[in-house]
Structure formats: structure tokens, C-alpha cells
Design a protein around this motif. Sequence first.
Motif, short mmCIF file in Angstrom:
data_model
loop_
_atom_site.label_atom_id
_atom_site.label_comp_id
_atom_site.label_asym_id
_atom_site.label_seq_id
_atom_site.Cartn_x
_atom_site.Cartn_y
_atom_site.Cartn_z
N TRP A 1 -3.77 0.74 -5.99
CA TRP A 1 -4.50 0.44 -4.77
C TRP A 1 -5.68 1.39 -4.58
O TRP A 1 -6.74 0.99 -4.08
CB TRP A 1 -3.57 0.48 -3.55
N GLN A 2 -5.51 2.63 -4.98
CA GLN A 2 -6.62 3.59 -4.90
C GLN A 2 -7.76 3.13 -5.81
O GLN A 2 -8.93 3.19 -5.41
CB GLN A 2 -6.13 4.98 -5.30
N GLN A 3 -7.42 2.67 -7.00
CA GLN A 3 -8.45 2.18 -7.92
C GLN A 3 -9.14 0.95 -7.34
O GLN A 3 -10.37 0.83 -7.39
CB GLN A 3 -7.83 1.84 -9.29
N LEU A 4 -8.36 0.04 -6.77
CA LEU A 4 -8.95 -1.15 -6.13
C LEU A 4 -9.88 -0.74 -4.99
O LEU A 4 -10.96 -1.31 -4.82
CB LEU A 4 -7.86 -2.08 -5.61
N HIS A 5 -9.46 0.24 -4.21
CA HIS A 5 -10.28 0.71 -3.09
C HIS A 5 -11.60 1.28 -3.60
O HIS A 5 -12.67 0.98 -3.06
CB HIS A 5 -9.49 1.76 -2.30
#
Length: 121
Positions: A72-76
Motif C-alpha cells: 500500500w505504501q508503494q501504491l501511495h
Amino acid sequence: MQVGDMATLQAELAQAQQEKAKQEEMIAAYEEQRQQLHWELRKLQGAQEQSKQEAHSLQEKLRELSRRAQHWQQLHQDSERALAVQEEELVVCKVELAFLKEELRKAKEQVQDRNRQHHSP
């Protein structure tokens, strides 16, 4: 053998039998205590094994949650980069739009000037 010796031997035998009975009781108590301790040890070993399994399960869940958080951090971060690119494109479009509006205004002005020149006596 004399009666006194016989009485002494019987007394010693009775005392030895009492001592034997006492020791048998103590052995039985120790055996019961040993079995109780053995049962408690098994119980603790079972609890320890269960705790190990729970710890392993929690470690697996932690790894999974960490993996998800990273995803999710990468997606963000990807979304933020995409948004920054879109904002830059929007600024460029606004500049182009302002330029085209100015060109249109100038073109209208030229058309109006030509129309005035053609309609003037």
C-alpha cells in the motif's frame, strides 16, 4: 533362645514393620507427587508447544501485514507521482489555454478591425 531375647526380637520386628509401613507410605506419597509433577510437566510442555505455535502464527501474520503495508505504501507513492505528473500537465494545459484565449482575442480584434475598415466610408 530366651524369652527376653524373643521379646526383644519381636519388639524389633514390630518396630521394623512400622518403619517399613512408614517408608511405604512415604514412597507412595512420593510416587503420587512424582506423577502429579509429571502431569504438570506434560501440561506445561503442551502449553509451551501451543505458545510456540501461536508465536509462529503471529509472526506469519506480522509478515503478511508488513507485506501489505509495503504494498500500500508503494501504491501511495505511485499515486502521488501520478498526481504530480497530472498537476504538471494541468498547469501546461492552463498556460496553453491562456495562450489560445489571447490568440483568439487578437484574432477577433483583427477581424473586427477588418470589418470596420471594410464598412467605413
